[in-house]
Design a protein around this motif. Structure first.
Motif, PDB file in Angstrom:
ATOM      1  N   THR A 204      23.592  22.044 -48.163  1.00 37.02           N
ATOM      2  CA  THR A 204      24.188  21.139 -47.197  1.00 37.02           C
ATOM      3  C   THR A 204      24.826  19.927 -47.879  1.00 37.02           C
ATOM      4  N   PHE A 205      25.982  19.533 -47.351  1.00 42.62           N
ATOM      5  CA  PHE A 205      26.710  18.354 -47.811  1.00 42.62           C
ATOM      6  C   PHE A 205      27.035  17.550 -46.557  1.00 42.62           C
ATOM      7  N   ASP A 212      31.821  14.167 -53.595  1.00 37.85           N
ATOM      8  CA  ASP A 212      31.932  14.517 -55.011  1.00 37.85           C
ATOM      9  C   ASP A 212      31.051  15.713 -55.349  1.00 37.85           C
ATOM     10  N   ALA A 213      29.868  15.748 -54.753  1.00 34.20           N
ATOM     11  CA  ALA A 213      28.972  16.893 -54.969  1.00 34.20           C
ATOM     12  C   ALA A 213      29.592  18.160 -54.390  1.00 34.20           C
ATOM     13  N   PHE A 214      30.252  18.041 -53.239  1.00 34.73           N
ATOM     14  CA  PHE A 214      30.920  19.192 -52.639  1.00 34.73           C
ATOM     15  C   PHE A 214      32.043  19.689 -53.547  1.00 34.73           C
ATOM     16  N   ARG A 215      32.822  18.759 -54.074  1.00 35.84           N
ATOM     17  CA  ARG A 215      33.917  19.141 -54.969  1.00 35.84           C
ATOM     18  C   ARG A 215      33.383  19.829 -56.232  1.00 35.84           C
ATOM     19  N   ALA A 216      32.260  19.336 -56.725  1.00 35.21           N
ATOM     20  CA  ALA A 216      31.707  19.856 -57.984  1.00 35.21           C
ATOM     21  C   ALA A 216      30.953  21.167 -57.800  1.00 35.21           C
ATOM     22  N   GLU A 258      40.152  26.324 -50.403  1.00 38.48           N
ATOM     23  CA  GLU A 258      39.896  26.934 -51.713  1.00 38.48           C
ATOM     24  C   GLU A 258      38.402  27.124 -51.950  1.00 38.48           C
ATOM     25  N   LYS A 259      37.607  26.122 -51.543  1.00 34.41           N
ATOM     26  CA  LYS A 259      36.158  26.242 -51.721  1.00 34.41           C
ATOM     27  C   LYS A 259      35.598  27.357 -50.843  1.00 34.41           C
ATOM     28  N   ALA A 260      36.137  27.464 -49.616  1.00 32.46           N
ATOM     29  CA  ALA A 260      35.684  28.515 -48.705  1.00 32.46           C
ATOM     30  C   ALA A 260      36.016  29.893 -49.258  1.00 32.46           C
ATOM     31  N   ILE A 261      37.235  30.070 -49.743  1.00 30.95           N
ATOM     32  CA  ILE A 261      37.638  31.368 -50.309  1.00 30.95           C
ATOM     33  C   ILE A 261      36.767  31.717 -51.507  1.00 30.95           C
ATOM     34  N   ALA A 262      36.531  30.736 -52.388  1.00 28.98           N
ATOM     35  CA  ALA A 262      35.693  30.981 -53.565  1.00 28.98           C
ATOM     36  C   ALA A 262      34.270  31.347 -53.162  1.00 28.98           C
TER      37      ALA A 262
END
Length: 517
Positions: A204-205, A212-216, A258-262
């Motif tokens: 969870t974010f 920043d944690a979500f991006r990382a 992009e994060k969702a696709i990854a």
């Protein structure tokens, strides 16, 4: 002649092979984009602005290059002008319903969403939006409720959905009333929906401090993600790009996509992803041309990210872009005299803030701080010069701004029901500024709400030819489900005469208005 009888074992093998063959023929990756309020004119304005900014007359929005294209009707069960709940339900479930209903038929019964059907068939499922996750469109894929405003209840539906990825705004409906994180909550109870996600194994974010944690974060197989990064909606793109405030430096829609696709791709299974550019609608309600354009381009950047994925898996991927309705009744090139036939989108280049999230309340906040009327008026004029590029004004433009400030000054002493307001209770100063900048750009608005016009859809990839021509919004998930070999709710016979009477005859009023608050 003689009959050939297949043995049970052979028959079972044949059925199994047919099932495998059917699944193999289905698109393995389905990415479904919905631009809330994204009518044909909004899409065209964004492309024209993009051409101007890139200096390339051949530049196009990626979604406007897709080979499959359609014009889509959007009326709901009870009115020719849909809201986002009924529009979202049509796009997710394949059924017309009453304005305000989320994934339910007019009789109140639940209907299966394409996301739920995909999950049942082994797809990983993701939901991404620039609005609150519990807002009408994302909720229409992941919750069921007869009241689109029951966001606290729909947050629980989403926690129980089992979907693999959520990213957007609206943590206020997920955190408990008295939460230990110190975050503002809209809940009236101590139900901790974030903990529900955590207990189910989600990473969870929650809150802008987690950006920043979500991006990382690097997705791994077996991970599920819940990210609610803002209290309400994510910032408009125009403010995200220009603001120095840390809360506006949140991930963009393309980053979320992009994060969702990854994340979904890491699960080593087919996936279904719905991505909403939700604030196009809000900007159009507020007659804010720059925010409409920038949020449309931001959605197209997300489409481009999906297109890059498609190029790696062209035989397995389907991308569809659509909208739930048009908002604002916007037109390009309007002139009330004979000097028309042109646009001036360059007038928008130096707009730095949004109308709804900034300008609408700006004068009221100014009035609280500056009691001297002349100084207050001067400060507001300076603000619109610096943030809305309204310099070199004509005497007529100055009068429009001054009249709006005078009306708003009088509003301070009036009861709420006597105040002069526009649209969704927009302030006179906001409307004056957005009308002026729109006039300079030669953009004209006919409505503060939704319209019943066609919306554009486009598609590329496996089965894209199914999304062409003149179609209805209910056709999109129905055809998508057929391609994916997943099952939506069984069709119910519709009394066409009753539907005609409700939709095309005298129409029921739908008075709820807090769509974008």
């Amino acid at each position: 002649m003689f009959k050939r009888i297949l043995r049970p074992a052979v028959l079972a093998v044949c059925i199994s092979l047919l099932a495998v063959s059917a699944f193999a023929a289905a698109p393995k990756y389905v990415i479904y984009f919905i631009g809330d309020g994204l009518g044909p004119t909004q899409r065209m304005a964004a492309e024209l602005f993009y051409k101007m900014e890139t200096g390339n007359p051949d530049a196009k929005l990626v979604m406007n290059t897709f080979p499959g294209s359609a014009l889509v009707t959007t009326y709901s069960d009870n009115t020719l002008v849909t809201d986002s709940a009924a529009g979202g339900t049509a796009l997710s479930c394949g059924f017309k319903t009453t304005n305000g209903y989320i994934a339910k038929l007019p009789d109140g019964s639940n209907i299966k969403t394409i996301a739920e059907a995909a999950k049942e068939n082994g797809y990983a499922v993701g939901i991404v939006t620039t609005t609150r996750l519990t807002h009408a469109t994302p909720a229409s894929f992941s919750a069921h409720n007869p009241d689109r405003d029951a966001e606290n209840e729909m947050a629980i539906d989403q926690a129980n959905s089992g979907f693999d990825f959520f990213a957007g705004g609206g943590y206020r409906h997920f955190v408990a009333k008295d939460n230990k994180m110190g975050l503002k909550s809209k809940r009236k109870d101590d139900v901790d929906v974030v903990k529900m996600f955590t207990d189910k194994g989600y990473k969870t974010f929650v809150g802008d401090s987690t950006r920043d944690a979500f991006r990382a974060y690097t997705p791994k197989k077996g991970d599920k993600v819940f990210a609610a990064l803002t209290s309400s909606h994510l910032p408009y793109e125009v403010e995200r790009l220009h603001s120095t405030m840390k809360e506006n430096k949140l991930p963009s829609l393309v980053e979320l996509t992009e994060k969702a696709i990854a994340s979904l791709d890491a699960q080593d299974k087919p996936f279904f992803l719905m991505v909403e550019g939700g604030r196009i609608d809000h900007a159009a309600h507020a007659h804010d041309p720059m925010s409409v354009i920038m949020d449309t381009i931001a959605m197209d950047d997300a489409v481009k990210a999906a297109y890059e994925f498609y190029k790696k898996h062209p035989e397995e991927t389907l991308i569809v872009t659509a909208a739930d309705h048009e908002t604002g009744g916007v037109a390009l090139g309007i002139s009330m005299d004979s000097k028309g036939y042109f646009l001036n989108l360059k007038a928008l280049e130096n707009v730095k803030v949004s109308a709804e999230d900034n300008l609408d309340r700006y004068y009221n906040k100014l009035a609280e701080k500056e009691k001297d009327v002349e100084k207050r008026h001067a400060a507001f004029i300076k603000y619109v010069e610096e943030n809305w590029a309204l310099t070199d004004r004509t005497p007529g433009e100055d009068k429009i701004l001054m009249d709006a400030m005078i009306v708003q000054d009088k509003n301070q002493d009036l009861s709420m029901e006597k105040k002069v307001r526009y649209g969704y209770s927009y302030t006179p100063t906001m409307v004056a500024v957005t009308d002026l900048i729109s006039q300079r750009a030669r953009i004209f608005w006919t409505s503060f709400v939704h319209t019943g016009t066609f919306i554009p859809a486009s598609a590329i990839g496996k089965g894209a030819d199914q999304f062409t021509g003149f179609i209805d919004n209910t056709d999109i998930p129905t055809r998508m489900a057929a391609l994916m070999n997943v099952k939506l709710s069984d069709s119910k016979k519709t009394d066409s005469k009753a539907l005609l009477g409700k939709t095309f005859g005298p129409q029921e009023k739908y008075s709820k208005i807090p769509y974008n608050q």
